[in-house]
Design a protein around this motif. Structure first.
Motif, PDB file in Angstrom:
ATOM      1  N   LEU A 169       0.836  -1.205   0.000  1.00  0.00           N
ATOM      2  CA  LEU A 169       0.000   0.000   0.000  1.00  0.00           C
ATOM      3  C   LEU A 169       0.870   1.254   0.000  1.00  0.00           C
ATOM      4  CD1 LEU A 169      -2.629  -1.014   2.728  1.00  0.00           C
ATOM      5  CD2 LEU A 169      -3.021  -0.862   0.278  1.00  0.00           C
ATOM      6  N   GLU A 170       1.935   1.180   0.796  1.00  0.00           N
ATOM      7  CA  GLU A 170       2.834   2.324   0.941  1.00  0.00           C
ATOM      8  C   GLU A 170       3.447   2.699  -0.418  1.00  0.00           C
ATOM      9  OE1 GLU A 170       5.767   2.534   4.539  1.00  0.00           O
ATOM     10  OE2 GLU A 170       6.871   1.843   2.786  1.00  0.00           O
ATOM     11  N   GLN A 171       3.898   1.683  -1.159  1.00  0.00           N
ATOM     12  CA  GLN A 171       4.481   1.958  -2.473  1.00  0.00           C
ATOM     13  C   GLN A 171       3.448   2.574  -3.411  1.00  0.00           C
ATOM     14  OE1 GLN A 171       7.600   1.933  -3.628  1.00  0.00           O
ATOM     15  NE2 GLN A 171       8.137   1.447  -1.516  1.00  0.00           N
ATOM     16  N   ALA A 172       2.206   2.071  -3.328  1.00  0.00           N
ATOM     17  CA  ALA A 172       1.156   2.600  -4.209  1.00  0.00           C
ATOM     18  C   ALA A 172       0.964   4.098  -3.925  1.00  0.00           C
ATOM     19  CB  ALA A 172      -0.138   1.836  -3.992  1.00  0.00           C
ATOM     20  N   ASN A 173       0.971   4.476  -2.659  1.00  0.00           N
ATOM     21  CA  ASN A 173       0.811   5.900  -2.303  1.00  0.00           C
ATOM     22  C   ASN A 173       2.008   6.724  -2.782  1.00  0.00           C
ATOM     23  OD1 ASN A 173      -1.650   5.489  -1.036  1.00  0.00           O
ATOM     24  ND2 ASN A 173      -0.672   4.910   0.886  1.00  0.00           N
ATOM     25  N   PHE A 174       3.210   6.181  -2.607  1.00  0.00           N
ATOM     26  CA  PHE A 174       4.411   6.911  -3.059  1.00  0.00           C
ATOM     27  C   PHE A 174       4.351   7.132  -4.576  1.00  0.00           C
ATOM     28  CE2 PHE A 174       7.039   4.943   0.654  1.00  0.00           C
ATOM     29  CZ  PHE A 174       6.426   5.810   1.546  1.00  0.00           C
ATOM     30  N   LEU A 175       3.847   6.114  -5.286  1.00  0.00           N
ATOM     31  CA  LEU A 175       3.764   6.248  -6.750  1.00  0.00           C
ATOM     32  C   LEU A 175       2.818   7.380  -7.134  1.00  0.00           C
ATOM     33  CD1 LEU A 175       3.790   2.436  -7.523  1.00  0.00           C
ATOM     34  CD2 LEU A 175       5.426   4.070  -8.477  1.00  0.00           C
ATOM     35  N   LEU A 176       1.747   7.579  -6.357  1.00  0.00           N
ATOM     36  CA  LEU A 176       0.846   8.716  -6.631  1.00  0.00           C
ATOM     37  C   LEU A 176       1.586  10.034  -6.406  1.00  0.00           C
ATOM     38  CD1 LEU A 176      -2.644   7.858  -5.049  1.00  0.00           C
ATOM     39  CD2 LEU A 176      -1.733   7.249  -7.279  1.00  0.00           C
ATOM     40  N   GLU A 177       2.352  10.094  -5.337  1.00  0.00           N
ATOM     41  CA  GLU A 177       3.111  11.327  -5.062  1.00  0.00           C
ATOM     42  C   GLU A 177       4.036  11.649  -6.229  1.00  0.00           C
ATOM     43  OE1 GLU A 177       5.267  10.667  -1.422  1.00  0.00           O
ATOM     44  OE2 GLU A 177       3.595  11.418  -0.197  1.00  0.00           O
ATOM     45  N   GLU A 178       4.608  10.579  -6.821  1.00  0.00           N
ATOM     46  CA  GLU A 178       5.638  10.783  -7.844  1.00  0.00           C
ATOM     47  C   GLU A 178       5.073  11.029  -9.239  1.00  0.00           C
ATOM     48  OE1 GLU A 178       8.546   7.571  -7.408  1.00  0.00           O
ATOM     49  OE2 GLU A 178       8.142   7.652  -5.259  1.00  0.00           O
ATOM     50  N   GLY A 179       3.757  10.836  -9.407  1.00  0.00           N
ATOM     51  CA  GLY A 179       3.190  11.174 -10.720  1.00  0.00           C
ATOM     52  C   GLY A 179       2.141  10.224 -11.256  1.00  0.00           C
ATOM     53  N   ALA A 180       1.960   9.052 -10.615  1.00  0.00           N
ATOM     54  CA  ALA A 180       0.960   8.102 -11.135  1.00  0.00           C
ATOM     55  C   ALA A 180      -0.441   8.519 -10.705  1.00  0.00           C
ATOM     56  CB  ALA A 180       1.265   6.710 -10.616  1.00  0.00           C
ATOM     57  N   THR A 181      -1.437   7.925 -11.352  1.00  0.00           N
ATOM     58  CA  THR A 181      -2.822   8.118 -10.909  1.00  0.00           C
ATOM     59  C   THR A 181      -3.312   6.788 -10.336  1.00  0.00           C
ATOM     60  OG1 THR A 181      -3.755   7.397 -13.015  1.00  0.00           O
ATOM     61  CG2 THR A 181      -3.295   9.754 -12.794  1.00  0.00           C
ATOM     62  N   PRO A 182      -4.387   6.819  -9.524  1.00  0.00           N
ATOM     63  CA  PRO A 182      -4.910   5.543  -9.003  1.00  0.00           C
ATOM     64  C   PRO A 182      -5.254   4.567 -10.123  1.00  0.00           C
ATOM     65  CG  PRO A 182      -5.965   7.400  -7.884  1.00  0.00           C
ATOM     66  CD  PRO A 182      -5.118   7.986  -8.967  1.00  0.00           C
ATOM     67  N   GLN A 183      -5.816   5.081 -11.230  1.00  0.00           N
ATOM     68  CA  GLN A 183      -6.177   4.178 -12.330  1.00  0.00           C
ATOM     69  C   GLN A 183      -4.948   3.506 -12.909  1.00  0.00           C
ATOM     70  OE1 GLN A 183      -7.506   7.163 -11.592  1.00  0.00           O
ATOM     71  NE2 GLN A 183      -8.376   7.903 -13.487  1.00  0.00           N
ATOM     72  N   GLN A 184      -3.864   4.284 -13.093  1.00  0.00           N
ATOM     73  CA  GLN A 184      -2.650   3.688 -13.680  1.00  0.00           C
ATOM     74  C   GLN A 184      -2.135   2.543 -12.809  1.00  0.00           C
ATOM     75  OE1 GLN A 184      -0.085   7.060 -14.002  1.00  0.00           O
ATOM     76  NE2 GLN A 184      -0.505   7.346 -16.179  1.00  0.00           N
ATOM     77  N   VAL A 185      -2.072   2.791 -11.515  1.00  0.00           N
ATOM     78  CA  VAL A 185      -1.552   1.764 -10.608  1.00  0.00           C
ATOM     79  C   VAL A 185      -2.477   0.549 -10.639  1.00  0.00           C
ATOM     80  CG1 VAL A 185      -1.000   1.244  -8.198  1.00  0.00           C
ATOM     81  CG2 VAL A 185      -0.440   3.488  -9.135  1.00  0.00           C
ATOM     82  N   ASP A 186      -3.780   0.794 -10.553  1.00  0.00           N
ATOM     83  CA  ASP A 186      -4.738  -0.319 -10.523  1.00  0.00           C
ATOM     84  C   ASP A 186      -4.685  -1.132 -11.812  1.00  0.00           C
ATOM     85  OD1 ASP A 186      -5.498   0.266  -8.009  1.00  0.00           O
ATOM     86  OD2 ASP A 186      -7.450   1.112  -8.497  1.00  0.00           O
TER      87      ASP A 186
END
Ligand code: 3HC
Ligand code: NAI
Length: 709
Positions: free
Chosen positions: A478-495
């Motif tokens: 979960l932590e990595q997913a949140n960091f990825l949002l900070e760095e530029g990803a969107t929830p849809q991209q990660v999902d």
């Protein structure tokens, strides 16, 4: 092997013998070939019956042999030879006829089954297709439509289901008298029959292919099953068999088949639990529970009551909030009826009584506490329980990650306290983590494990550490997913990346479904957020993302509020749609913290989420919180939606290559030195140093290291 005997008169009886399920090992296949020859040569024999020892016909090909070279007579020509003989051959089915077992029966001229026998072609669940003629003979017998459903799902049914499909000639309570001689065999050889197809066969096949692709999320076997059945519908038998063989060869050599076969065995390995103390499934007696209590009738408590009642246990269901109690006493019986109906039980076997008084649990043998995740409340409940329950009552907690030993410490018998960590919804989800503390007795662990099994759960014994196994590994993910949002990803991209890998839901859709306040409450308890905590991106000495806290502070708690990382039609809505608010929110957040959004490749998303989770799995093994990689993998497959065709996180690590996982973790840790979860685990390094042994050898390696340290 297979034994041969002559029944009084002219019937030869061939009995498959390979305990416990008479799987078709090389010796059994050789035995069948030899005994069929003998029956053919014996002039006094006019018909042959094939059955299995100990009331089980046959559990299919011997899966243990798949890892080695093919020895003994192959299955396909053996079944062909049986079908071709001119003396009638009947399969007398008791217990199970699964996979190759049913294919053997389909090669016989007659099939007779006990009414309680279970039949099916579950090969797809092992990453295969019915490769001994099943994909070609079954549709010729029961029609394409029914065969498509059975073969692509691997579903098993009892004899009455198959009788109605005319797969069986006789289905009865007794199969002791079997007489099949005297009729022409021409119409009994399934390979010679046409395949009955509906008029819109192409549309049926197309629709099934679309459905299977949607459902299987990257799994190869269900797609290959449809292709084999397409061949059955359109090609002569011999060409259909060639197609079946080609497809089977491809599947057999795929990593997915290896992963699914590993998952089959891990599910069984975890039942043979052992604790660091030496206590284990074969030296610890379990108590049989007939009366239990559940404390707290919220989301989890309700499901646990239903799961217990379905097992035939009488349940006292206790809730202190009047409104919750009134609601639960309406909802729980309805849930129970529904679930009993789904499982074809005429009446739910257990009796439930509702109460607001904890005193009413005084007669039960086991209590499961499911109140809010709040240590002081749970301590209070356990103190109360130990004073009202009879001595010897097992006290269990459904906590998602709190210290079981602290709860044990306030009771009169700390040895009788264990965690029973169910997953939502508790009457449906297959996983149960049984958490043992340093003082939990073998009897308490054995009882909880056995109770889980009675409830139809895959029970896994795990050590007592924050988050236990499943949630402990989920944290870095979960932590990595949140960091990825900070760095530029969107929830849809990660999902999308995670769903492409095979998860039924990406991390953000899953969080919206579970409720974002669950983690928020845990972080508040841990002092990571809340009033007085400064809104920085470093907390308690490590990188921290306040993003999920801020989403909750905006009143967006997920599906229940109709908004979370996505938007929904309204509170309780199920269909996730991207939300412009989230994009604006992320942009403002990045601007506030001076972060510049970058484009992040799918590989980086996958590696950072999965490898951080896997790395924690190695830490868990090193800390002896799980007995072996199979335990972790079973937890992830049955509790966290890990795609079964990837075996589980630890199996997947082995398939990717431990050296590669180590190298990528080193790379990501170098880029993010303030994220301790990316620092490669010592166990991973040691395994790489000794040449990356296969996952089946890790348990032995870890135990050896432990002895030497
Ligand atoms: N091959 C090898 N071992 C098998 C086996 C098989 N087909 N089926 C079961 N076993 C083993 C299990 O691993 C277990 O071993 P253990 O005691 O060492 O742990 C033991 O038999 C007992 O199994 P269960 O604990 O599962 O016993 P249950 O009574 O609960 O269930 C069963 C029995 C319903 C037969 C279940 O074991 C099962 O579903 N087995 C697999 C059936 C299957 O998938 N068959 C298809 C095989 S692939 C095939 O046939 C290919 C062909 O198309 C060419
Ligand atoms: P919930 O908030 O839905 O229900 C808790 C219930 O306990 C409420 O109805 C409350 O009134 C009742 N309660 C509080 N104090 C009580 C007392 N002294 N006596 C009797 N009842 C009392 O909570 P939920 O989600 O069911 O969680 C319960 C436990 O299960 C927690 O420890 C949680 O961490 C754990 N858990 C939750 C999961 C989930 O997905 N919700 C999954 C696995 C575990």
């Amino acid at each position: 092997m297979a034994t041969y005997s002559r029944l009084p008169g002219s019937v030869a009886l061939i009995t498959l013998q390979n305990p416990p399920v008479n799987a078709l090992s090389a010796a059994v296949r050789q035995g069948i070939v030899d005994t069929v020859q003998r029956a053919l040569k014996d002039p006094k024999v006019t018909s042959v019956v094939i059955c299995g020892q100990n009331g089980k016909f046959c559990g299919g090909a011997d899966i243990r042999e798949f890892a080695g070279p093919m020895l003994g007579p192959p299955l396909v020509p053996m079944i062909h030879a049986i079908e071709a003989v001119d003396k009638p051959v009947a399969a007398a089915i008791e217990g199970v006829a699964l996979g190759g077992g049913l294919e053997l029966a389909l090669g016989c001229h007659y099939r007779i089954a006990h009414s309680k026998a279970l039949l099916g072609l579950p090969e797809v669940t092992l990453g295969l297709l019915p490769g001994a003629g099943g994909s070609q003979r079954l549709p010729r017998l029961i029609g394409l439509t029914a065969a498509l459903d059975l073969i692509t799902t691997g579903r098993q049914h009892d004899s009455s289901f198959f009788s109605s499909l005319h797969l069986l000639c006789v289905c009865s309570q007794s199969i002791s008298s079997v007489c099949v001689s005297g009729q022409s065999l021409d119409s009994r050889r399934l390979s010679t029959l046409p395949c009955p197809c509906p008029p819109d066969v192409d549309s049926l096949l197309d629709k099934t292919m679309v459905k299977v692709r949607q459902r299987s999320r990257g799994a190869l076997a269900p797609v290959a099953c449809v292709q084999a059945l397409m061949a059955a519908a359109s090609l002569p038998y011999t060409q259909g068999m060639e197609k079946e063989r080609d497809l089977l060869t491809t599947l057999f050599n795929s990593g997915q088949a290896r992963a699914l076969q590993y998952a089959f065995f891990s599910q069984r390995v975890v039942g043979k639990w052992s604790l660091p103390s030496g206590a284990s499934w074969d030296n610890s007696a379990a108590r049989t529970i007939s009366k239990a209590a559940v404390i707290g009738l919220g989301t989890m408590g309700r499901g646990i009551v239903v799961a217990l009642a379905l097992t035939g246990i009488s349940v006292v269901a206790v809730e202190t909030q009047e409104k919750q109690l009134a609601e639960a006493s309406q909802v729980v019986p309805a849930m129970l009826q529904r679930e009993a109906g789904r499982r074809s039980l005429a009446t739910p076997p257990g009796v439930i009584s509702f109460s607001s008084n904890l005193q009413d649990v005084c007669e039960v043998e086991l209590v499961i506490e499911a109140v809010f995740e709040d240590m002081s409340l749970k301590l209070q409940v356990f103190r109360h329980l130990t004073s009202v329950c009879r001595p010897g009552t097992l006290l269990c907690s459904n906590t998602s990650g709190l210290d079981i030993d602290r709860l044990a410490a306030v009771t009169q018998s700390p040895g009788l306290v264990v965690g029973m960590h169910f997953f939502a919804p508790a009457h449906v989800m297959k996983l149960l983590e049984v958490v043992y503390g340093p003082r939990s007795s073998p009897e308490a662990v054995a009882t909880a494990m056995q109770l889980g099994k009675r409830m139809g759960k895959v029970s896994v014994a795990v050590g007592n550490c924050p988050g236990f196994v499943g949630n402990r590994m989920l944290k870095p993910y979960l932590e990595q997913a949140n960091f990825l949002l900070e760095e530029g990803a969107t929830p849809q991209q990660v999902d999308e990346v995670l769903e492409e890998f095979g998860f039924p839901m990406g991390v953000f859709r899953m969080s919206d479904l579970s409720g974002l306040d669950v983690g928020w409450r845990i972080r508040k308890e841990a002092g990571l957020t809340g009033p007085g905590v400064e809104s920085t991106r470093t907390r308690q000495g490590r990188r921290y993302s306040p993003l999920p806290d801020q989403v909750c502070e905006a009143g967006r708690l997920g599906q229940k509020t109709g908004r979370g990382w996505y938007q929904y039609d309204g509170p309780g809505g199920r269909v996730a749609r991207s939300d412009h608010w989230v994009n604006i929110f992320l942009e403002a957040y990045r601007a506030e913290h001076g972060l510049v959004a970058r484009s992040i490749a799918p590989e980086e998303i996958l590696e950072r989420c999965l490898y951080a989770l896997i790395n924690e799995g190695f830490n868990i093994l090193q800390d002896a919180m799980a007995a072996g990689p199979e335990d972790i993998d079973a937890i992830y497959v049955f509790g966290y939606g890990w795609p079964r065709h990837h075996g589980g996180p630890m199996f997947h690590a082995g398939q990717v290559g431990l050296g590669r996982i180590l190298e990528r973790l080193q790379h990501h840790h170098h880029n993010h030195p303030d994220v301790p979860h990316l620092k490669p685990s010592t166990l991973l390094r040691r395994l790489v140093a000794v040449g990356s042994p296969p996952v089946q050898k890790w348990r032995e390696f870890i135990n050896k290291e432990r002895v030497h340290s």
